[in-house]
Design an enzyme around this catalytic site. Structure first.
Site, PDB file in Angstrom:
ATOM      1  N   HIS A  40       0.395   0.394   1.525  1.00  0.00           N
ATOM      2  CA  HIS A  40      -1.153  -0.301   1.808  1.00  0.00           C
ATOM      3  C   HIS A  40      -1.538  -0.439   0.128  1.00  0.00           C
ATOM      4  O   HIS A  40      -1.237   0.212  -0.669  1.00  0.00           O
ATOM      5  CB  HIS A  40      -1.908   0.421   2.480  1.00  0.00           C
ATOM      6  N   ASP A  44      -3.378   2.761  -0.693  1.00  0.00           N
ATOM      7  CA  ASP A  44      -2.382   3.808  -1.101  1.00  0.00           C
ATOM      8  C   ASP A  44      -2.196   3.872  -2.604  1.00  0.00           C
ATOM      9  O   ASP A  44      -2.063   4.789  -3.140  1.00  0.00           O
ATOM     10  CB  ASP A  44      -0.881   3.764  -0.427  1.00  0.00           C
TER      11      ASP A  44
END
Ligand code: XLS
Ligand code: CA
Ligand code: CA
Length: 441
Positions: free
Chosen positions: A101, A104
Site C-alpha cells: 500500500h 506502507d
C-alpha cells in the site's frame, strides 16, 4: 544496507530430508515442473504491510514485536529503514516480488501535498533497492481504510471531500506504482460498504463507487499506466457489508456499470471463506468468467471466523488452488502474494522466515500435486462422464436450444426416471489423498 537479519543466510533448497529450519524442503525455484521453472510458475510476493509494518497488535493486545526498523521517530528515516529491512529480508528469502500500500512505503502526514512530498523522497531509495536486488512490484494499492477520514468509506463516503481526497490519494498511488514498474493495481474496498441501511443510500454509494473507478481508469490512461487493475472481493470486515462481497457480486457490479473489460480479480483465500465459499470456489468462478488475475495466498481459521490472514500451510488447499491456477494458464502478470502475518505467538524475527518458508513449501507441493491432477485427468474424465447425458439426444438439444417445455415434458411424462449416478465424492477424495502422498513421499 544495514543488517537487520544478521543470523540468516540466503535460504536455499535442501530437499525433503533436511532438518535445517531455514531451508526449503519442497520449493526449488529452478526445478522444472511441466517444463517450466517452479519459481516462474509460483511468482511469490511478500506483503509489505504484514511483514514489515505489523508488530503484533490485535483487537485485545498491544504491539510488541521487535522490528527495529520501525523505531525511528522521523517518518523519512523510518520509511528508509523499513525499506532496507524489507529488501534484505526478501533477498534472503529469494522471492521476486512484493506488494505494498502507499502508506506502507511512507506514512501519511497532515496534508496530501506533504504526504506526497515525503513519498517522492522515499521512492528513489526503493527504486535503488529494487535495482540492486532485482525484486519487482507485483501490485500497488492505496490504503483507503486506516485513516479516520475513511470511517464511512472512501469512494462510498457520504462526504464529497472524502471522495475527492481518496481520488487524490489513488492518483498518487498509481503514479508510485508506475514509477516502481508495478504489474498491477489492486482495489480492496475495506470500508466501501455499509453498517446500516437506516443511514445509507446504497444506490448512490454504488453509483459513486463506479464513478470513482471511471475517474481512476481515465487517469491511468492519461499517465499510460498499463498494469492490470484488480478488484479484491471480501464480504465484510471491517465493514459489516462490503460491496465487493465475492467474485460473483463483483462481476455483477462491473457488468452493471459497464466496467467489466477493465478489471480482473485478486482472490484471497481468507476472504473466500469469510464469504461462505471455499478458496477453490472463488478461484473457479473467477477463472470460469475469465477474471482470475492474481491471488492473495493465505488461510483463515474457520473456528475463529474472521480475517486472520494466516500463512497458507494446508496442502489440500494449495493443491486445489494450484489446480485452478494451472488451468487458468498461470497468473502472470499476477502472482501469489502472501497476504499473511505471523501469529501473535510467533513473535521472533526468525518467524518471518519460517512462516514464509512453510507457505512456499506448501505451494510447491500444491503445484506438483496439481500438475499430476492435470497429467492424469482422472477428475476431468469423471466430470465429463457425469454430464454425458448432455452430449447427445435430449441433453444436446437442451444445450443447443431453443427447446420448448412441451418437448421436455413429452420426453419424460411416460417414463419412470432412474436415479442419477452416484457422485462418489469419498472415492475422489481418497484419490486426491493418494496423489498428494505420492508427491510428498
Ligand atoms: C484486507 C485485504 C487487504 C488488501 C490490500 O483484508 O486483504 O490487505 O489485500 O488492501
Ligand atoms: Ca488481501
Ligand atoms: Ca485479508
Amino acid at each position: 544496507m544495514k543488517d537487520y537479519f544478521p543470523n540468516v543466510e540466503k535460504i536455499g533448497f535442501e530437499g525433503p530430508d533436511s532438518d535445517n529450519p531455514l531451508a526449503f524442503r519442497y520449493y526449488n525455484p529452478e526445478e522444472l515442473i511441466g517444463g517450466k521453472k517452479a519459481g516462474e510458475q509460483l511468482r511469490f510476493a511478500v506483503a509489505y504491510w504484514h511483514t514489515f509494518c505489523g508488530e503484533g497488535r490485535d483487537m485485545f493486545g498491544e504491539p510488541f514485536f521487535e522490528r527495529s526498523w520501525n523505531r525511528y521517530a522521523d517518518p523519512y528515516d523510518r520509511s528508509i529503514a523499513k525499506a532496507d529491512a524489507a529488501f534484505e529480508f526478501m533477498s534472503k528469502l529469494g522471492v521476486s516480488y512484493f506488494c505494498a500500500h502507499d502508506r506502507d512505503l511512507a506514512p501519511e502526514l497532515d496534508t496530501l501535498r506533504q504526504t506526497n512530498a515525503l513519498m517522492d523522497r522515499v521512492i528513489p531509495h526503493i527504486q535503488a533497492l529494487m535495482k540492486e536486488t532485482g525484486i519487482k512490484l507485483l501490485w500497488g494499492t492505496a490504503n483507503l481504510f486506516s485513516s479516520p477520514k475513511y470511517l464511512h468509506g472512501a469512494a462510498t463516503s457520504p462526504d464529497a471531500k472524502v471522495f475527492a481526497y481518496a481520488a487524490g490519494q489513488v492518483k498518487k498511488a498509481l503514479e508510485v506504482t508506475l514509477a516502481l514498474g508495478g504489474e498491477g493495481y489492486v482495489f480492496w474496498g475495506g470500508r466501501e460498504g455499509y453498517e446500516t441501511l437506516l443511514n445509507t443510500d446504497m444506490k448512490r454509494e454504488l453509483d459513486h463507487l463506479a464513478a470513482f473507478y471511471r475517474i481512476i481508469l481515465d487517469y491511468a490512461r492519461e499517465i499510460r499506466f498499463e498494469g492490470q487493475f484488480l478488484i479484491e472481493p471480501k464480504p465484510k470486515e471491517p465493514t459489516k457489508h462490503q460491496y465487493d462481497f465475492d467474485a460473483a457480486h463483483s462481476l455483477a457490479f462491473l457488468q452493471r456499470y459497464g466496467l467489466e473489460p477493465y478489471f480482473k480479480f485478486n482472490i484471497e483465500a481468507n476472504h473466500a471463506t469469510l464469504a461462505g465459499h471455499t478458496f477453490q470456489h472463488e478461484l473457479r468462478y473467477s477463472r470460469m468468467v475469465g477474471k482470475l488475475g492474481s491471488v492473495d495466498a493465505n488461510m483463515g481459521d474457520l473456528l475463529l471466523g474472521w480475517d486472520t490472514d494466516h500463512f497458507p500451510t494446508n496442502m489440500y488447499d494449495t493443491m486445489l488452488a494450484m489446480y485452478e491456477i494451472l488451468l487458468n494458464g498461470g497468473l502472470a502478470p499476477g502472482g501469489l502474494n502472501f497476504d499473511a502475518h505471523v501469529r501473535r505467538g510467533s513473535y521472533e524475527k526468525k518467524d518471518l522466515f519460517l512462516s514464509h518458508i512453510a507457505a512456499m513449501d506448501a505451494f510447491a507441493i500444491g503445484l506438483k500435486a496439481a500438475k499430476m491432477m492435470i497429467e492424469h485427468p482422472f477428475l476431468e474424465r469423471g466430470i465429463q462422464e457425469r454430464y454425458v447425458s448432455f452430449d447427445s439426444g435430449l441433453g444436446a438439444e437442451i444445450e443447443k436450444g431453443p427447446v420448448d417445455i412441451h418437448s421436455l415434458e413429452s420426453a419424460i411424462i411416460d417414463t419412470p426416471i432412474p436415479l442419477p449416478a452416484s457422485g462418489r465424492q469419498e472415492w475422489l477424495e481418497n484419490y486426491l489423498n493418494r496423489l498428494l502422498l505420492s508427491v510428498v513421499r
